[in-house]
Design a protein around this motif. Structure first.
Motif: not given
Length: 184
Positions: A44-55, A65-80
């Motif tokens: 795991m890595i800390h300070g990041w969350v997985r989000r379907f925000w990347q085309g 017509a892009p699909g959506r895939v995951v990227t990482l978004i910084e979020q203090p205290g989170a873990r992925c």
């Protein structure tokens, strides 16, 4: 719109004298392991969350017509949670091509289940790349995923395989599972 980062990533790190590098996978790299690796471990890595925000204009969608895939978004205290692969540096030639649509390699600290930590690399598509779609309600993301398809297959396959892989890892990702719920 796509943003080809292949050449940028190849110039980003020097691997002279390096025999192996840890790579953190948090999306399709968890379940679609089509590259050689020396070792594979949950991490795991800390300070990041997985989000379907990347085309995805090149794998799970098209330029129109892009699909959506995951990227990482910084979020203090989170873990992925994901999977770490120890790979030879020459494997990045293949991975840079696979992760070319806006993803850049960054260094990160990986935490392993046995309590050890090590430095590694991770591909992240940040909000400054041309393919970044940004936040949306999970129901809207599910609708977009349901109708998107590209050269690597249907976008819903990506979501469902990722959700299954996260369950197998024992991860509870509310974002991914909420989108899966809307899709089903």
């Amino acid at each position: 719109m796509s943003f080809d980062t292949t050449e940028h990533n190849r110039q980003r790190f020097c691997f002279d004298g390096v025999e192996s590098v840890w790579l953190f996978g948090y999306g399709s790299l968890i379940y679609k392991v089509d590259f050689p690796f020396l070792e594979q471990r949950p991490a795991m890595i800390h300070g990041w969350v997985r989000r379907f925000w990347q085309g995805s204009h090149d794998h799970r969608g098209t330029p129109d017509a892009p699909g959506r895939v995951v990227t990482l978004i910084e979020q203090p205290g989170a873990r992925c949670r994901g999977v770490a692969y120890r790979i030879a540096p020459d494997v990045f030639e293949q991975l840079d091509e696979r992760e070319k649509n806006g993803y850049l390699r960054f260094t990160t600290t990986l935490s392993f289940d046995d309590g050890r930590c090590d430095e590694g690399l991770v591909y992240i598509a940040d909000e400054h790349n041309a393919a970044f779609l940004g936040p949306a309600h999970e129901a809207d993301i599910a609708r977009q995923i349901a109708v998107s398809s590209g050269p690597s297959g249907h976008n819903d396959e990506y979501l469902l395989k990722l959700a299954d892989a996260l369950r197998h890892l024992g991860d509870d990702d509310p974002h991914v599972f909420a989108i899966e719920g809307y899709l089903r």
